[in-house]
Design an enzyme around this catalytic site. Structure first.
Site, PDB file in Angstrom:
ATOM      1  N   ALA A  36     -13.526  -2.199  44.662  1.00  0.00           N
ATOM      2  CA  ALA A  36     -12.109  -2.212  44.269  1.00  0.00           C
ATOM      3  C   ALA A  36     -12.064  -2.194  42.735  1.00  0.00           C
ATOM      4  CB  ALA A  36     -11.379  -3.414  44.844  1.00  0.00           C
ATOM      5  N   GLY A  40     -11.443  -3.207  34.134  1.00  0.00           N
ATOM      6  CA  GLY A  40     -12.341  -4.290  33.717  1.00  0.00           C
ATOM      7  C   GLY A  40     -13.782  -3.982  34.131  1.00  0.00           C
ATOM      8  N   HIS A  41     -13.955  -3.546  35.399  1.00  0.00           N
ATOM      9  CA  HIS A  41     -15.310  -3.202  35.867  1.00  0.00           C
ATOM     10  C   HIS A  41     -15.855  -2.004  35.081  1.00  0.00           C
ATOM     11  CE1 HIS A  41     -13.623  -4.890  39.775  1.00  0.00           C
ATOM     12  NE2 HIS A  41     -14.710  -5.611  39.620  1.00  0.00           N
ATOM     13  N   GLN A  65     -19.974 -15.750  49.794  1.00  0.00           N
ATOM     14  CA  GLN A  65     -19.205 -16.449  48.762  1.00  0.00           C
ATOM     15  C   GLN A  65     -17.750 -16.673  49.153  1.00  0.00           C
ATOM     16  OE1 GLN A  65     -20.137 -13.147  45.891  1.00  0.00           O
ATOM     17  NE2 GLN A  65     -18.095 -13.561  45.099  1.00  0.00           N
ATOM     18  N   SER A 190      -9.243  -7.422  41.124  1.00  0.00           N
ATOM     19  CA  SER A 190      -9.040  -6.661  42.365  1.00  0.00           C
ATOM     20  C   SER A 190      -7.976  -7.347  43.216  1.00  0.00           C
ATOM     21  CB  SER A 190     -10.349  -6.570  43.150  1.00  0.00           C
ATOM     22  OG  SER A 190     -11.364  -6.077  42.309  1.00  0.00           O
TER      23      SER A 190
HETATM   24  O1  PAF Z   1     -17.793 -11.091  40.403  1.00  0.00           O
HETATM   25  C1  PAF Z   1     -18.021 -10.518  41.490  1.00  0.00           C
HETATM   26  O2  PAF Z   1     -17.500  -9.440  41.781  1.00  0.00           O
HETATM   27  C2  PAF Z   1     -18.973 -11.172  42.484  1.00  0.00           C
HETATM   28  O3  PAF Z   1     -18.836 -12.552  42.490  1.00  0.00           O
HETATM   29  C3  PAF Z   1     -20.445 -10.758  42.273  1.00  0.00           C
HETATM   30  C4  PAF Z   1     -20.982 -11.221  40.931  1.00  0.00           C
HETATM   31  C5  PAF Z   1     -20.573  -9.245  42.377  1.00  0.00           C
HETATM   32  C6  PAF Z   1     -21.326 -11.391  43.353  1.00  0.00           C
HETATM   33  O4  PAF Z   1     -20.919 -10.990  44.624  1.00  0.00           O
END
Ligand code: PAF
Length: 297
Positions: A36, A40-41, A65, A190
């Protein structure tokens, strides 16, 4: 001309490709993401290109997570869109494994980073940082990057990953990049996709509050309670609930008492809910730019 990156789903295959590149003398830089992708990414990916010859982006919505009842199922997934965005940003390989590949049913190892994970988001999302640390360690082991780039919007996550690499002697340099914001200051995320128009307009209270705190700090205020006041009052009226708004030491993440005085730098971190959406943001006073730069900033 930008080339569409190659998608690899198998850990062994991406490891071999990275090994071949290393054997040719190339260095590998990793940008871990859950897809997504937004600006920023893409900033992280562009930064990665200045740290490594081969830029690998991982796209994996990591179930470990997310706690039960969180937004794992809802989390936006659109690999085709992500690939279109990655082509011009300079990624060569995209690692997009399946959940079954990353977590075979007999897997039994988790990495837990103590201390630094206890406060802030850690207090509200039990198990979250163990899930993050475990997947990031696995990605480091599979890809073998020299450098990995993360955003400072997830400030606690960045510090947890720094601590993990230090504690476990992982040979990976961690680079933290400034939060990228929308023109009205809202941190790109996202999860902003979940907000209705009305919720999105209420969310601007977050950067406004943080900006007011920056202005106070710039005028010389150092009392923690006084510095927190504008951000709390801005957010209280606009958000549906507050998980935390905390002043803390930017290195240890130890919370600061109301009566304490800010040092040269001080972290303000927060997590709030608007409707069903949980938003996080932070700023390091004395180090970061204000979310809403004024004429002098
Ligand atoms: O920041 C994120 O998108 C996630 O926490 C990561 C670092 C990709 C780990 O799943």
């Amino acid at each position: 001309m930008s080339r569409t990156p190659t998608i690899i789903r198998d850990p062994q295959e991406i490891r071999s490709l990275c090994d071949e590149e290393r054997a040719r003398g190339a260095s590998v830089c990793l940008v871990p993401t859950m897809g997504a992708l937004h600006e920023g990414h893409l900033g992280l990916v562009r930064e990665a290109a200045s740290h490594g010859d081969l830029v690998v982006v991982s796209i994996f919505v990591n179930p470990a997570q997310f706690a039960p009842g969180e937004d794992f199922d809802l989390y936006p997934r659109n690999l085709a869109d992500d690939m279109d965005k990655l082509a011009p940003a300079g990624a060569a390989l995209v690692f997009a494994p399946s959940v079954e590949t990353m977590y075979p049913s007999n897997a039994g190892t988790t990495i837990s980073v103590n201390g630094i994970t206890e406060g802030l988001c850690g207090a509200h999302r039990p198990g979250h940082f163990a899930g993050v640390a475990t997947i990031v360690a696995k990605l480091f082991n599979i890809i073998g990057p020299c450098t990995a780039v993360f955003g400072r919007k997830d400030y606690q996550q960045l510090q947890v990953i720094r601590k993990m690499t230090l504690d476990l002697n992982m040979p990976v340099k961690i680079v933290g990049m400034a939060t990228v914001r929308e023109p009205d200051g809202l941190a790109m995320s996202s999860r902003n996709e979940y907000l209705s128009d009305e919720e999105r307009s209420r969310a601007t209270a977050i950067p406004s509050g943080l900006a007011a705190t920056h202005a106070l700090f710039d005028r010389g205020e150092r009392n923690v309670k006084a510095l927190l006041r504008p951000v709390i009052s801005s957010i209280e009226g606009a958000c549906d609930s507050i998980d935390y708004i905390t002043a803390a030491d930017p290195g240890s993440l130890e919370p600061l008492e109301d009566e304490a005085l800010a040092d040269e730098t001080m972290l303000i971190a927060l997590a709030v809910r608007i409707g069903k959406t949980r938003l996080i943001d932070n700023t390091v006073l004395g180090e970061d730019r204000s979310p809403l730069p004024g004429p002098g900033n």
